[in-house]
Design a protein around this motif. Structure first.
Motif, mmCIF file in Angstrom:
data_model
loop_
_atom_site.group_PDB
_atom_site.id
_atom_site.type_symbol
_atom_site.label_atom_id
_atom_site.label_comp_id
_atom_site.label_asym_id
_atom_site.label_seq_id
_atom_site.Cartn_x
_atom_site.Cartn_y
_atom_site.Cartn_z
ATOM 1 N N ARG A 1 -7.396 -5.338 -4.607
ATOM 2 C CA ARG A 1 -7.713 -4.967 -3.219
ATOM 3 C C ARG A 1 -8.957 -5.697 -2.715
ATOM 4 N NH1 ARG A 1 -5.572 1.145 -2.167
ATOM 5 N NH2 ARG A 1 -4.119 1.241 -3.922
ATOM 6 N N LEU B 1 0.820 -1.213 0.000
ATOM 7 C CA LEU B 1 0.000 0.000 0.000
ATOM 8 C C LEU B 1 0.855 1.265 0.000
ATOM 9 C CD1 LEU B 1 -2.773 -1.074 2.546
ATOM 10 C CD2 LEU B 1 -3.100 -0.627 0.112
ATOM 11 N N GLY C 1 -5.358 3.717 1.500
ATOM 12 C CA GLY C 1 -3.914 3.595 1.351
ATOM 13 C C GLY C 1 -3.150 4.142 2.533
#
Length: 622
Positions: free
Chosen positions: A448, A436, A544
């Motif tokens: 993801r 990430l 993220g």
């Protein structure tokens, strides 16, 4: 309630990928994931195949094609497909027959529909599990024929929806052309199935959402992912099925003369007496070894090492031709008989020093954790307290799952008995947090959502599929590792705790970051703590970012409370998303995942969703 409403709204048009395997027997009056195969939005119908077995009622291809209402124009195709020369040929009982079908989506489920005229007194169970060999469950047949009053009547015509499935877009991109439905009988296993259809075990397990080497049961069905037209190898094993219930095979027995019987008695007595002597000798040696085991610290050390050899995962295998073994292998453990089926490699400190460049800083990947290569295999080497080593082995010996890292080996210190080292597999791409944080890691939205589903599947396995069940208690993006194919595996299983136990207020060193409130207050060990941590991982996957105390995430996801306007909600969601995605993601899926994450990080554990609910939501995305 608003969270559940948003979650349902956001997930309406998402698709399923693989299908679950329903392990319950055909006659069971239960509906589990896999009892019927769920539709995906990518394909509404497809041409595929099922496997049917000849039996005393349907002995010829002509009878079987009539049962499945295959017209005369297609009969020659079926004849060629099954390598037969005549449709009237009497087939050996149990002989497998490939049947082409059209599979279509009806409401929520894939199915292929046939009609069946009831020939005599029978039941839904006899039809579903007998005539149609477990391709559907009796309660499914009953639900599809609610108009039939007073049950099954002679001469009534039933609608029979058989299980089938179509590949989704991901499967098709991987070359899957058909998902063939295969019913298990008593002699079947997955290795036989792989050989019969020429496919890999990994592809077979992935299509049915099971770990490698699962237990399978008769009268259940499996999906076979085929990348070309089916070409079944019919003569791979004995086709004779076990005798049907109620019919016992008879064997003619010739009379034996008295001389043969007398000889048999003598041989039996000698063999029995010999076995008795061997058993007594083994007991004596066992008692002697047990006394040595109680001797002292060094002997205890050796005993634990032998236990290490015996208790391990069934997936690992001993190294061949290895050198420099610790002398800890020289004694047998009293637990050897209980753990004989497990095997684990034992390494020396020299092996570990070579693998980690003498435990250099560039090989360090966490607290007391290093990466290295042993026998050309990437491993993760973790230092654990000596007294905890056996617990690590005992826990991991019960675990066999594709989304959990496997234990490969152990090493005890040469002179220091305070610490030992355990070796786990090390997935190629490292931890999820590293992926990430790397803007060039190509971690797109599809990957993801697959990673989220993999994590949920691994936790579901720990929570519900082993005994005793375990809570991981250390779920975070630094304890989740990514393989070269972008699949997720949970690590740090050695810190597991039995669900429902109490740990007190001693917070684990590996349980860092935003933690469930009830764990901070009383240290309780439960699945709900893992659910909270899973919600934090979802938020990191979406944004993220890494938030150690939760303040940033709480501010950013406040818009999901339902107070703002719809347009403002979407704008705030876009600003929360990881900039690396560059808006290349379905907005509905992003909202769905965000709402799910917010539900998981509720302060009240009772308000968090179950892992079953989480898997259902994520299953629509992958």
């Amino acid at each position: 309630m608003i969270y559940l409403w948003l979650l349902s709204w956001a997930c309406i048009n998402l698709s399923y990928a693989q299908q679950h395997y329903d392990y319950s027997e055909c006659s069971a009056n239960t509906s589990l994931p896999g009892s019927r195969y769920t539709c995906n939005s990518f394909r509404n119908s497809c041409n595929t195949f099922i496997v049917y077995r000849a039996n005393t009622q349907f002995q010829t291809l002509s009878n079987i094609t009539a049962l499945f209402q295959i017209n005369s124009n297609a009969s020659n195709e079926v004849l060629h497909l099954n390598k037969l020369t005549s449709s009237s040929e009497i087939l050996k009982s149990g002989r497998e027959v490939l049947i082409p079908i059209n599979c279509s989506c009806s409401g929520q489920f894939f199915q292929t529909n046939f009609s069946y005229t009831v020939p005599g007194n029978t039941t839904y169970s006899d039809i579903a599990c007998g005539v149609f060999e477990g391709f559907l469950k009796p309660h499914t047949l009953s639900e599809e024929n609610l108009s039939q009053e007073n049950g099954v009547k002679v001469g009534s015509e039933l609608n029979v929806p058989l299980r089938c499935a179509c590949p989704d877009n991901i499967s098709i991109s991987e070359g899957v052309k058909y998902l063939l439905t295969y019913p298990f009988v008593e002699k079947d296993d997955l290795s036989l199935l792989c050989e019969k259809f020429g496919i890999s075990l990994e592809d077979l397990c992935a299509a049915n959402l099971v770990a490698p080497k699962p237990t399978v049961y008769p009268t259940t069905t499996f999906l076979i992912p085929l990348k070309s037209d089916p070409n079944i190898i019919f003569d791979i094993t004995d086709l004779s099925p076990p005798p049907a219930p109620g019919f016992l095979p008879t064997i003619s027995i010739k009379k034996t003369n008295k001389v043969n019987l007398k000889t048999l008695y003598i041989v039996g007595s000698v063999v029995g007496f010999t076995l008795l002597l061997v058993a007594l000798l083994a007991c004596g040696l066992y008692v002697k070894a047990l006394r040595k085991w109680k001797g002292g610290r060094i002997q205890s050390f050796n005993t634990r090492s032998s236990t290490q050899v015996s208790f391990s995962t069934a997936r690992s295998s001993p190294r061949s031709g290895q050198t420099g073994h610790s002398s800890a292998n020289s004694y047998l453990s009293p637990d050897l008989l209980a753990g004989i089926k497990y095997s684990l490699s034992s390494y020396s400190m020299e092996d570990l020093k070579r693998a980690t460049k003498n435990f250099g800083e560039d090989t360090k990947i966490g607290d007391q954790s290093f990466k290295g290569k042993i026998d050309n295999v990437e491993v993760m080497i973790k230092q654990v307290r000596f007294e905890d080593t056996r617990q690590v082995i005992d826990v991991n010996s019960k675990i066999n799952h594709i989304n959990i890292v496997s234990l490969h080996g152990v090493c005890y210190g040469d002179s220091d008995f305070s610490w030992s080292y355990v070796m786990f597999e090390f997935p190629t791409l490292g931890c999820l947090r590293g992926c990430l944080s790397n803007s060039s890691s190509l971690l797109n939205w599809q990957k993801r959502t697959q990673i989220a589903f993999d994590i949920a599947t691994g936790l579901h396995y720990l929570h519900h599929c082993i005994f005793p069940t375990y809570a991981h208690m250390s779920v975070n993006t630094r304890n989740i590792f990514i393989t070269s194919t972008w699949r997720a595996k949970l690590a740090s299983i050695e810190t597991n705790h039995a669900a429902g136990s109490s740990k007190g207020n001693d917070i684990s060193a590996s349980a860092k970051g935003w933690i469930a409130p009830e764990y901070l207050l009383n240290g309780s060990v439960s699945e709900k703590v893992d659910l909270f941590a899973f919600g934090v991982v979802l938020l990191e996957l979406i944004s993220g970012r890494e938030d150690m105390d939760g303040k940033l995430f709480k501010e950013c996801i406040g818009f999901l409370g339902g107070g703002g306007s719809e347009g403002g909600c979407f704008e705030q969601l876009r600003s929360f998303m990881d900039p690396c995605l560059k808006e290349d993601y379905p907005l509905a899926e992003a909202l769905c995942l965000a709402v799910l994450a917010k539900a998981c990080v509720e302060d009240d554990p009772l308000h968090r969703p179950s892992m079953d609910d989480i898997m259902k939501v994520l299953g629509r995305m992958v």
